[in-house]
Write a protein that holds these residues in place. Structure first.
Motif, PDB file in Angstrom:
ATOM      1  N   ASN A   8       0.794  -1.216   0.000  1.00 57.88           N
ATOM      2  CA  ASN A   8       0.000   0.000   0.000  1.00 57.88           C
ATOM      3  C   ASN A   8       0.835   1.278   0.000  1.00 57.88           C
ATOM      4  O   ASN A   8       0.292   2.362   0.119  1.00 57.88           O
ATOM      5  N   LEU A   9       2.149   1.171  -0.121  1.00 57.90           N
ATOM      6  CA  LEU A   9       3.008   2.346  -0.215  1.00 57.90           C
ATOM      7  C   LEU A   9       3.639   2.426  -1.587  1.00 57.90           C
ATOM      8  O   LEU A   9       3.871   1.419  -2.241  1.00 57.90           O
ATOM      9  N   ARG A  10       3.932   3.663  -1.992  1.00 57.16           N
ATOM     10  CA  ARG A  10       4.564   3.902  -3.292  1.00 57.16           C
ATOM     11  C   ARG A  10       6.017   4.299  -3.087  1.00 57.16           C
ATOM     12  O   ARG A  10       6.395   4.778  -2.020  1.00 57.16           O
ATOM     13  N   VAL A  11       6.809   4.118  -4.115  1.00 59.60           N
ATOM     14  CA  VAL A  11       8.178   4.608  -4.083  1.00 59.60           C
ATOM     15  C   VAL A  11       8.116   6.120  -3.833  1.00 59.60           C
ATOM     16  O   VAL A  11       7.342   6.834  -4.470  1.00 59.60           O
ATOM     17  N   GLY A  12       8.908   6.581  -2.879  1.00 58.17           N
ATOM     18  CA  GLY A  12       8.902   8.001  -2.510  1.00 58.17           C
ATOM     19  C   GLY A  12       8.038   8.324  -1.310  1.00 58.17           C
ATOM     20  O   GLY A  12       8.058   9.448  -0.816  1.00 58.17           O
TER      21      GLY A  12
END
Length: 184
Positions: free
Chosen positions: A158-162
């Motif tokens: 559920n997290l994106r790069v950055g």
């Protein structure tokens, strides 16, 4: 993200504390600031941590009658992505309002740079690279860990790069030196 929740993160990275309490404060002082709604885990009589949802505080002591000595505070920013309304405790919500489900590192870094609060990248443990990147603020001794890449079983879906994964205080200059030496 509301400006107030961004102000919270800027305050924490700039000062190494939240709502006026930091890693060195006693459990009673942290309870005064954040309230009594927490989960507490003890490991024998020598260590304890309190989980306030977004924030976790850790302490240790030499014996059951000795006072607690603060070790660190960690903001588990990644927990916001699960959209659980209980992650942000009442004291933080009362002061800073609504929190977005993600914190973009580039936004946080830009706001800190405008205030003259630089973040320098430090090497990550080999087993964590390139999935995580860590940045350090030397004056406040705060470390910001960011999602650097996705890989099998490496980062939460559920997290994106950055996205910011966590914020921790303190990270001492000695720890930074050791990480840099390990990286060569």
């Amino acid at each position: 993200m509301t400006p107030y929740s961004l102000a919270f993160y800027v305050d924490v990275v700039t000062t190494g504390s939240l709502l006026g309490v930091g890693p060195a404060d006693s459990p009673d002082r942290v309870t005064e600031a954040l309230g009594s709604s927490f989960a507490e885990n003890s490991f024998g009589k020598g260590s304890m941590f309190r989980d306030y949802g977004l924030a976790e505080f850790s302490w240790e002591r030499t014996s059951g009658s000795a006072p607690w000595t603060g070790l660190h505070v960690t903001l588990q920013v990644h927990r916001l992505a699960y959209r659980d309304p209980h992650v942000v405790n009442d004291a933080l919500r009362a002061r800073y309002g609504r929190f977005a489900h993600r914190l973009r590192f580039d936004t946080l870094r830009r706001l800190l740079e405008r205030r003259g609060v630089p973040l320098g990248e430090i090497p990550e443990y080999p087993c964590n690279a390139p999935y995580f990147r860590t940045f350090w603020q030397p004056d406040s001794r705060v470390a910001v860990t960011v999602i650097g890449a996705h890989g099998e079983n490496s980062t939460p879906d559920n997290l994106r790069v950055g996205d910011v994964y966590s914020i921790r205080a303190p990270m001492t200059p000695e720890e930074v030196t050791a990480l840099r030496a390990r990286a060569g």
